[in-house]
Scaffold this active site. Structure first.
Site, short mmCIF file in Angstrom:
data_model
loop_
_atom_site.label_atom_id
_atom_site.label_comp_id
_atom_site.label_asym_id
_atom_site.label_seq_id
_atom_site.Cartn_x
_atom_site.Cartn_y
_atom_site.Cartn_z
N GLU A 109 44.32 -2.26 -29.60
CA GLU A 109 43.86 -1.38 -30.67
C GLU A 109 43.52 -2.20 -31.92
O GLU A 109 42.62 -1.84 -32.67
CB GLU A 109 44.94 -0.33 -30.96
CG GLU A 109 44.47 0.87 -31.74
CD GLU A 109 43.46 1.76 -31.02
OE1 GLU A 109 43.26 1.60 -29.79
OE2 GLU A 109 42.85 2.62 -31.68
N HIS A 142 37.28 -3.18 -28.15
CA HIS A 142 38.04 -3.30 -26.88
C HIS A 142 37.29 -4.19 -25.90
O HIS A 142 37.87 -5.05 -25.24
CB HIS A 142 38.22 -1.91 -26.25
CG HIS A 142 39.21 -1.03 -26.95
ND1 HIS A 142 40.50 -1.41 -27.20
CD2 HIS A 142 39.09 0.24 -27.44
CE1 HIS A 142 41.15 -0.42 -27.82
NE2 HIS A 142 40.31 0.59 -27.98
N HIS A 156 33.91 0.90 -32.18
CA HIS A 156 35.33 0.90 -31.78
C HIS A 156 35.49 0.38 -30.34
O HIS A 156 36.26 -0.56 -30.09
CB HIS A 156 35.88 2.32 -31.91
CG HIS A 156 37.34 2.44 -31.57
ND1 HIS A 156 38.33 2.36 -32.52
CD2 HIS A 156 37.97 2.60 -30.38
CE1 HIS A 156 39.52 2.46 -31.93
NE2 HIS A 156 39.33 2.63 -30.63
N GLU A 157 34.74 0.96 -29.42
CA GLU A 157 34.88 0.54 -28.01
C GLU A 157 34.40 -0.90 -27.83
O GLU A 157 34.90 -1.62 -26.95
CB GLU A 157 34.11 1.49 -27.09
CG GLU A 157 34.52 2.97 -27.15
CD GLU A 157 36.00 3.22 -26.94
OE1 GLU A 157 36.67 2.38 -26.31
OE2 GLU A 157 36.50 4.25 -27.44
#
Lengths: 495, 495
Positions: free
Chosen positions: B295, B269, B265-266
Site C-alpha cells: 500500500e 502496486h 494507485h494501481e
C-alpha cells in the site's frame, strides 16, 4: 468408495485442465508480450503435475476395485471404463521415453520454425528423421499395450475406435472420386465465371462491425453467449472450457468472408463444447469424443450450414445490414464456393482439402512402417501431389512437406481427423435431411432449432460414452461412408 | 539436495499461484457470465491443491535439513528462513479449524452481502458474532505458535514484523493530530473556495481517450507495458503475476479524475510487482513483502506523486491534450486536494482516511480481546466516529460497521495496512527529498527516474528479504514515524 476416489481424482485433473485451458487462451489473447517465459514455465509445471496425478499408480487400483466390486450405475460403468482407456493411453509409454520424445520434438519443431521460411530441407531433414525414429518406437510400444496395429495405436489417442481397416477404403474411394471430380468442378466453375466474372467483395469493414456481424451469426446458429465469448488472436481457435468457451478470430479490414467463415468454423467446435453433459464434465466420458468428431462439428457449421445457399438467404441481409453493402446471392456464392488447386492444405477448399489430407495419411503410414525414409519424402510428396492435384512441389519444400507443424512436433495419426470430420459431417447432414426434408427452408429463415436438437441428442450429449465409430453409427444409422460427402460435393460443385 | 527439493517445491507452488492469479484476473475481466460456477469449483480445487502441497510435512524436514546441514549462500539462507516463516503461518492452525473458519466466514460474507444494502444489522449481528468467536480462537492459536500477542499474530500474516507496540503510539499521535487538524484543513479549503468556487471538471470523455491518457501516465511513471496491461473491471485491482501485471480500472464518461487516480494507485502496486527480483520469483523471499509496504507503493504513486502540484505541471497538458480541455492548475488542484468528512472509508480523502482506519484498528482489537462484544459494536463505532469525524452512524449501520467486507470475511489485523502504507509512503518521500532536493522539479517535467531508482534499490529489489520494519528502516534510516506524514498533510492541506 473407489468410485468416490476416482471422482475426486477426476475433479483434481479437471481443475488443472481448466487452468491450462484458460492459461492457454489467455496467452494467445491477453498476455503481455514479456509474460511468455514465466507463462511457459508455469504451464510446463502444471502439465507435469497433471501428468503425474493422471498416471498415479493408485488410479489403476481404484479403477480395478471400482470395476470389479462395486454396484455401479450404467453411466458410472462407462465413466470408469473410459477413464481406464485414457489411463492406459497415458501410461503405456515409459517416462524416460516420454521425456526423450518431448525434447526431440520440441527441438525439431523449433528447427522447423527456423528452416521453413527459407524451405531449408537439408537443415530440417535430420530433425524430422529423429522424430520419425521415435514415432516408430512409440507406435510399436502403443501397439503392444493396446493390441492394435502401430498406426491404429497412434490414431487411438485422437479418435478412439478409428482404424485403418475402415478408413483406408473410404479414403481410397474418396481419392479416386476427387481426382476425377476436381477437373470437372473446375470446368463448371470456369464456365460459370466466363458468363459472370467474379465480383470482388472488398471494401472497408471496421473490426467492430465485423465483430458485431460475427456475434449475430454465432448467436443465430446456437452459440450461448452466456457461456462463451469471441476475441482476437493471431491464429483463430476455440479454447477455454465448456462453461466458458473462448473463441477467437482475426480480421482483415478489406475482406469480411475469411473472418466470418472462421467464426462459423470455431462456432461449430464451441457448440459441441457448450452442449456436453455438465454432470460428467470432469470425467473423460464427459468430454468431447475426439478430433474427427470435433472437426465434424466445426465443418458441419462452416460447410454444411455456412456454405449452403439456403443459409445465405438468411445471412446475406444481415451481412448487408452490418457492413452497409448490397450484394446479391450471385455476387456472393461464387466466393463461398470457390475451388482452386493449391500447394497449401490450410488454404484449400472443400473439394481439394481431402486430397491434401489423404496424401499425408498415406505418407505418414509409409514413414512409420519404414516403407519410406525421410530423405525420400520430398520426391514421394511431389509424386502424390502431381497425381492428385497436378501440382509439383519438388523445388518448393517450404510449401511441400515442410508446410505443417504436425510431423515436426510428433503428431502422427492426427491428419485423417480433418477429412474424417468432413465425411462424418456430410453423413450427419444426410441423417438430418432424412428426418427433416425441410431443413433448407428452416435454415433460410435462420431457424437452426431442429438441426441443433438432432446434434444435441445424437452427438453432443453423447460426449465420450462410446467410440467414434459407435457414436457415428448410433447417430446416422451407418458406418463411415464416403457416399454422403461425395454426393454433397457433386451437388454443390458438379453442376 | 534439500535446497534443490525446496526449489522444486517452490516452483510447483509458484505454478499454482500463477494459475490462480491469472484465473482470478480472467474471472474479473474476461469470463463469460455463466462461467462462474465451474471457475469457482476449479479455483477451490487448485487452492486446496496449493494448500496441501504448501503444508506437506516433508517440507518441514527439507527446511530443517537445508537450514542445518548445507553450505548455503546468504540469499539461500534468507530464502529458506522466509519459506519457514510462511510454512509456520500456514500450518499453525489445525485443518478442521481452517475448514470450519472457511465455512463460517463464507456464510457470514454471503449474509453480509444480503443484509448490507438495507443495513439490516439484526440479521447480520449473529453472523459476525460467529466470525469473531472463531477469530478469537485463531488469534490465540497463532499467538501460541508464534510467541506473539494475539493481535500481532494476526497482523503477522499480512505484514511480518509489524507489532502493536510500535503501531499504537504512531496511530495515537496521528489521531490526535488529525482530530485537531481536520477542522483547520476544512476551514482553509472553505476560505479558498469562497474566493474561487470549485469549477466542475465534467464533460464527455470517451473511454478510449481516458484509457489512452491512463496508459500515457502509467508509462510515464515507470510501468513497463511489455510486462503488463490495463483492462476494465467492476472493481479496480492490480492482479496477474510480476512478469505480466494485470491492472484494471473502471471509467465514468462524465468524469476523468476517478479513473485516472485509480490507475495511478494501481500503477504503484504494479511497479512493485514488476520490479521484484526475477531469480527468486517462485520463493516467498522473492515476493512483495506485505500489505502495508504494498500500500505504501500504491499510495506513493497516487498521493506523493499523483496529488503533488509538481506532478500536475507535467500531467495537466497531457490531460488537456487527450481530453480536449484547457484547465488551469487552479481549476484542477482543488479537486485533487478536496477534503470532506464522510461515513465511508473507501470514499475518504488523504486527511480523513486514517481516522477511518484507526477506528477499525482500535475496535477490532477490542472485539478480539473481548473488551467489546459484537452487539455493542454499533454504539462503539458511533462514539468513535463522533469523536474523530463528528459524524453519527447510529441510525445508518449500512454506512457504519456494515460498510466493509473485511470483518465478515474473517480478515482481522488487515486494516492498519492502509494507513501504515500512507505513513511509510511519506517517510519514503522524505528520504528521497533529502537525497534529491530537486525531486519536484524532476517530476514537473515527467522525469521519474531518480524517484524510481531509489524505490527499486530500497523497496522493490528487497522483496521479502527482511521484515516490514527492517525494510523501512534500511530504506529511510528511521523506524515507523508519523512525523513525515503529518508534515506532508500540513504542507498540502494546512495553508
Amino acid at each position: 468408495m473407489s468410485f468416490a476416489k476416482l471422482d475426486d481424482h477426476c475433479r483434481a485433473l479437471g481443475a488443472l485442465d481448466h487452468a491450462l485451458s484458460i492459461l492457454g487462451t489467455d496467452e494467445a489473447v491477453n498476455m503481455a508480450p514479456g509474460g511468455g517465459e514465466a507463462r511457459a514455465e508455469a504451464m510446463a509445471t502444471l502439465s507435469g503435475m497433471y501428468h503425474r496425478q493422471a498416471t498415479d499408480p493408485r488410479v489403476r487400483e481404484w479403477i480395478e476395485t471400482a470395476a470389479r466390486s462395486e454396484d455401479l450405475a450404467p453411466e458410472q460403468v462407462i465413466a470408469v471404463s473410459e477413464l481406464e482407456r485414457s489411463y492406459i493411453n497415458m501410461t503405456c509409454l515409459p517416462s524416460d521415453f516420454v521425456e526423450s520424445k518431448m525434447r526431440t520434438s520440441m527441438r525439431s519443431e523449433q528447427l522447423w520454425r527456423k528452416a521453413r521460411p527459407t524451405g531449408d530441407w537439408a537443415a530440417f531433414q535430420p530433425a524430422l528423421e529423429g522424430v520419425v525414429t521415435l514415432m516408430r518406437e512409440e507406435a510399436a510400444m502403443r501397439a503392444e499395450v493396446l493390441g492394435l496395429e502401430p498406426y491404429d495405436a497412434l490414431m487411438e489417442q485422437y479418435d478412439p475406435g478409428n482404424r485403418t481397416a475402415s478408413i483406408t477404403p473410404v479414403f481410397a474411394e474418396l481419392k479416386a472420386f476427387l481426382v476425377e471430380f476436381l477437373p470437372r468442378a473446375l470446368a463448371v466453375q470456369e464456365a460459370r465465371l466466363s458468363t459472370r466474372p467474379l465480383k470482388p467483395l472488398s471494401g472497408d469493414y471496421p473490426v467492430e462491425r465485423q465483430k458485431a456481424l460475427g456475434l449475430e451469426m454465432m448467436t443465430a446458429v446456437g452459440f450461448d453467449m452466456n457461456h462463451g465469448s469471441l476475441s482476437v488472436s493471431d491464429h483463430p481457435f476455440c479454447g477455454g472450457v465448456p462453461s466458458d468457451v473462448r473463441m477467437t478470430t482475426r480480421y482483415r479490414i478489406d475482406e469480411f468472408l475469411p473472418a466470418l467463415m472462421g467464426i462459423l468454423h470455431e462456432t461449430g467446435h464451441g457448440l459441441y463444447e457448450q452442449n456436453l453433459p455438465k454432470d460428467w464434465s470432469h470425467w473423460p466420458s464427459g468430454k468431447a469424443r475426439g478430433m474427427s468428431l470435433h472437426e465434424s462439428q466445426s465443418l458441419f457449421v462452416e460447410k454444411q450450414i455456412g456454405r449452403n445457399p439456403a443459409f445465405w438467404r438468411f445471412a446475406l441481409p444481415l451481412v448487408d445490414q452490418f457492413l452497409n453493402e448490397s450484394w446479391t446471392m450471385e455476387d456472393l456464392l461464387p466466393h463461398v464456393h470457390q475451388v482452386k488447386r493449391g500447394k497449401i492444405r490450410v488454404d484449400a477448399d472443400e473439394v481439394t482439402y481431402p486430397l491434401h489430407v489423404i496424401l499425408r495419411y498415406e505418407l505418414e503410414q509409409d514413414l512409420l512402417s519404414g516403407r519410406l525414409e525421410v530423405k525420400d519424402l520430398p520426391e514421394a510428396w511431389d509424386a502424390k501431389m502431381q497425381a492428385s492435384l497436378g501440382i509439383s512441389t519438388l523445388d518448393d519444400p517450404k510449401n511441400g512437406p515442410m508446410q505443417d507443424v504436425h510431423w515436426p512436433s510428433g503428431a502422427f495419426g492426427y491428419f485423417p481427423s480433418y477429412t474424417l470430420g468432413a465425411v462424418m459431417a456430410a453423413q450427419q447432414w444426410a441423417a438430418i435431411l432424412k428426418l427433416n426434408p425441410d431443413v433448407d427452408a428452416q435454415i433460410s429463415v435462420g431457424d437452426f432449432e431442429m438441426v441443433n436438437a438432432w446434434r444435441r441428442d445424437n452427438i453432443w450429449s453423447r460426449a465420450s460414452t462410446g467410440s467414434t465409430p459407435e457414436i457415428l453409427r448410433d447417430a446416422t444409422g451407418e458406418d463411415l461412408n464416403p457416399a454422403r460427402f461425395i454426393a454433397h460435393l457433386q451437388a454443390r460443385y458438379g453442376q
